[in-house]
Design a protein around this motif. Sequence first.
Motif, PDB file in Angstrom:
ATOM      1  N   TYR A  10       0.793  -1.223   0.000  1.00  0.00           N
ATOM      2  CA  TYR A  10       0.000   0.000   0.000  1.00  0.00           C
ATOM      3  C   TYR A  10       0.829   1.277   0.000  1.00  0.00           C
ATOM      4  O   TYR A  10       0.471   2.226  -0.689  1.00  0.00           O
ATOM      5  CB  TYR A  10      -0.971  -0.003   1.175  1.00  0.00           C
ATOM      6  CG  TYR A  10      -2.027  -1.072   1.056  1.00  0.00           C
ATOM      7  CD1 TYR A  10      -2.896  -1.104  -0.022  1.00  0.00           C
ATOM      8  CD2 TYR A  10      -2.161  -2.052   2.028  1.00  0.00           C
ATOM      9  CE1 TYR A  10      -3.874  -2.075  -0.136  1.00  0.00           C
ATOM     10  CE2 TYR A  10      -3.139  -3.033   1.926  1.00  0.00           C
ATOM     11  CZ  TYR A  10      -3.990  -3.034   0.838  1.00  0.00           C
ATOM     12  OH  TYR A  10      -4.958  -3.995   0.734  1.00  0.00           O
ATOM     13  N   GLU A  11       1.889   1.342   0.761  1.00  0.00           N
ATOM     14  CA  GLU A  11       2.674   2.590   0.801  1.00  0.00           C
ATOM     15  C   GLU A  11       3.276   2.899  -0.565  1.00  0.00           C
ATOM     16  O   GLU A  11       3.277   4.053  -0.993  1.00  0.00           O
ATOM     17  CB  GLU A  11       3.746   2.518   1.892  1.00  0.00           C
ATOM     18  CG  GLU A  11       3.170   2.496   3.299  1.00  0.00           C
ATOM     19  CD  GLU A  11       2.211   3.642   3.588  1.00  0.00           C
ATOM     20  OE1 GLU A  11       2.486   4.797   3.210  1.00  0.00           O
ATOM     21  OE2 GLU A  11       1.155   3.378   4.204  1.00  0.00           O
ATOM     22  N   THR A  33      -8.757   6.130  -2.875  1.00  0.00           N
ATOM     23  CA  THR A  33      -9.956   5.902  -2.064  1.00  0.00           C
ATOM     24  C   THR A  33     -10.025   4.439  -1.628  1.00  0.00           C
ATOM     25  O   THR A  33     -10.281   4.133  -0.465  1.00  0.00           O
ATOM     26  CB  THR A  33     -11.222   6.290  -2.853  1.00  0.00           C
ATOM     27  OG1 THR A  33     -11.148   7.672  -3.192  1.00  0.00           O
ATOM     28  CG2 THR A  33     -12.477   6.032  -2.058  1.00  0.00           C
ATOM     29  N   TYR A  36      -7.020   3.610   0.958  1.00  0.00           N
ATOM     30  CA  TYR A  36      -7.280   4.137   2.298  1.00  0.00           C
ATOM     31  C   TYR A  36      -8.427   3.380   2.977  1.00  0.00           C
ATOM     32  O   TYR A  36      -8.381   3.127   4.175  1.00  0.00           O
ATOM     33  CB  TYR A  36      -7.553   5.632   2.253  1.00  0.00           C
ATOM     34  CG  TYR A  36      -6.335   6.462   1.918  1.00  0.00           C
ATOM     35  CD1 TYR A  36      -5.105   6.212   2.526  1.00  0.00           C
ATOM     36  CD2 TYR A  36      -6.409   7.506   1.003  1.00  0.00           C
ATOM     37  CE1 TYR A  36      -3.990   6.979   2.224  1.00  0.00           C
ATOM     38  CE2 TYR A  36      -5.292   8.275   0.699  1.00  0.00           C
ATOM     39  CZ  TYR A  36      -4.086   8.008   1.309  1.00  0.00           C
ATOM     40  OH  TYR A  36      -2.980   8.770   1.009  1.00  0.00           O
ATOM     41  N   LEU A  39      -7.124   0.159   4.273  1.00  0.00           N
ATOM     42  CA  LEU A  39      -6.288   0.371   5.456  1.00  0.00           C
ATOM     43  C   LEU A  39      -7.091   0.858   6.664  1.00  0.00           C
ATOM     44  O   LEU A  39      -6.534   1.032   7.743  1.00  0.00           O
ATOM     45  CB  LEU A  39      -5.186   1.390   5.131  1.00  0.00           C
ATOM     46  CG  LEU A  39      -4.124   0.938   4.143  1.00  0.00           C
ATOM     47  CD1 LEU A  39      -3.203   2.092   3.786  1.00  0.00           C
ATOM     48  CD2 LEU A  39      -3.324  -0.238   4.709  1.00  0.00           C
ATOM     49  N   GLY A  40      -8.386   1.088   6.462  1.00  0.00           N
ATOM     50  CA  GLY A  40      -9.214   1.593   7.558  1.00  0.00           C
ATOM     51  C   GLY A  40      -9.014   3.070   7.832  1.00  0.00           C
ATOM     52  O   GLY A  40      -9.448   3.579   8.859  1.00  0.00           O
ATOM     53  N   ARG A  41      -8.396   3.774   6.910  1.00  0.00           N
ATOM     54  CA  ARG A  41      -8.150   5.212   7.039  1.00  0.00           C
ATOM     55  C   ARG A  41      -9.300   5.965   6.369  1.00  0.00           C
ATOM     56  O   ARG A  41      -9.149   6.565   5.315  1.00  0.00           O
ATOM     57  CB  ARG A  41      -6.800   5.562   6.422  1.00  0.00           C
ATOM     58  CG  ARG A  41      -5.637   4.944   7.174  1.00  0.00           C
ATOM     59  CD  ARG A  41      -4.304   5.087   6.472  1.00  0.00           C
ATOM     60  NE  ARG A  41      -3.969   6.439   6.073  1.00  0.00           N
ATOM     61  CZ  ARG A  41      -2.859   6.755   5.423  1.00  0.00           C
ATOM     62  NH1 ARG A  41      -1.960   5.829   5.123  1.00  0.00           N
ATOM     63  NH2 ARG A  41      -2.632   8.011   5.080  1.00  0.00           N
ATOM     64  N   MET A  42     -10.469   5.910   7.018  1.00  0.00           N
ATOM     65  CA  MET A  42     -11.678   6.409   6.376  1.00  0.00           C
ATOM     66  C   MET A  42     -11.690   7.919   6.186  1.00  0.00           C
ATOM     67  O   MET A  42     -12.264   8.395   5.211  1.00  0.00           O
ATOM     68  CB  MET A  42     -12.909   5.940   7.137  1.00  0.00           C
ATOM     69  CG  MET A  42     -13.102   4.412   7.070  1.00  0.00           C
ATOM     70  SD  MET A  42     -12.921   3.710   5.392  1.00  0.00           S
ATOM     71  CE  MET A  42     -14.230   4.529   4.511  1.00  0.00           C
ATOM     72  N   ASP A  43     -11.056   8.669   7.059  1.00  0.00           N
ATOM     73  CA  ASP A  43     -10.986  10.121   6.828  1.00  0.00           C
ATOM     74  C   ASP A  43     -10.226  10.408   5.540  1.00  0.00           C
ATOM     75  O   ASP A  43     -10.644  11.261   4.743  1.00  0.00           O
ATOM     76  CB  ASP A  43     -10.326  10.837   8.003  1.00  0.00           C
ATOM     77  CG  ASP A  43     -11.215  10.883   9.239  1.00  0.00           C
ATOM     78  OD1 ASP A  43     -12.443  10.699   9.101  1.00  0.00           O
ATOM     79  OD2 ASP A  43     -10.671  11.102  10.338  1.00  0.00           O
ATOM     80  N   ASP A  44      -9.117   9.688   5.328  1.00  0.00           N
ATOM     81  CA  ASP A  44      -8.341   9.859   4.093  1.00  0.00           C
ATOM     82  C   ASP A  44      -9.138   9.381   2.885  1.00  0.00           C
ATOM     83  O   ASP A  44      -9.101  10.010   1.822  1.00  0.00           O
ATOM     84  CB  ASP A  44      -7.016   9.108   4.182  1.00  0.00           C
ATOM     85  CG  ASP A  44      -6.053   9.719   5.176  1.00  0.00           C
ATOM     86  OD1 ASP A  44      -6.043  10.959   5.320  1.00  0.00           O
ATOM     87  OD2 ASP A  44      -5.305   8.956   5.817  1.00  0.00           O
ATOM     88  N   ALA A  45      -9.872   8.269   3.038  1.00  0.00           N
ATOM     89  CA  ALA A  45     -10.679   7.748   1.930  1.00  0.00           C
ATOM     90  C   ALA A  45     -11.754   8.754   1.534  1.00  0.00           C
ATOM     91  O   ALA A  45     -11.961   9.015   0.342  1.00  0.00           O
ATOM     92  CB  ALA A  45     -11.311   6.412   2.325  1.00  0.00           C
TER      93      ALA A  45
END
Length: 90
Positions: A10-11, A33, A36, A39-45
């Motif tokens: 992912y990175e 989208t 993220y 990765l569970g990074r919903m704010d970023d998604a």
Amino acid sequence: GFANRLLGRYEEAIRAFKEYGKRNPGFGHIDLTIIYGDLGRMDDARAEAARLLEARPSFTISSWRQSQSYMDLARLEADMAAHHKAGLPD
């Protein structure tokens, strides 16, 4: 970016899609989208979804789906679910 995303790197995928977006404004947001979301990074998604809709206001998940030629239908369904969770329109 796409290959790295599918391989779970992912990175590396994030870096590739951000670079792609710098060279081609408005692009890369779809995959970011998904990444993220995975990765569970919903704010970023959600932020990437907003950028996507700003660049491409007519984007819909169903139109995106029609352009995909996945062999792995489970992955396609997961990607569509990530789009939904990020708030992209059907």
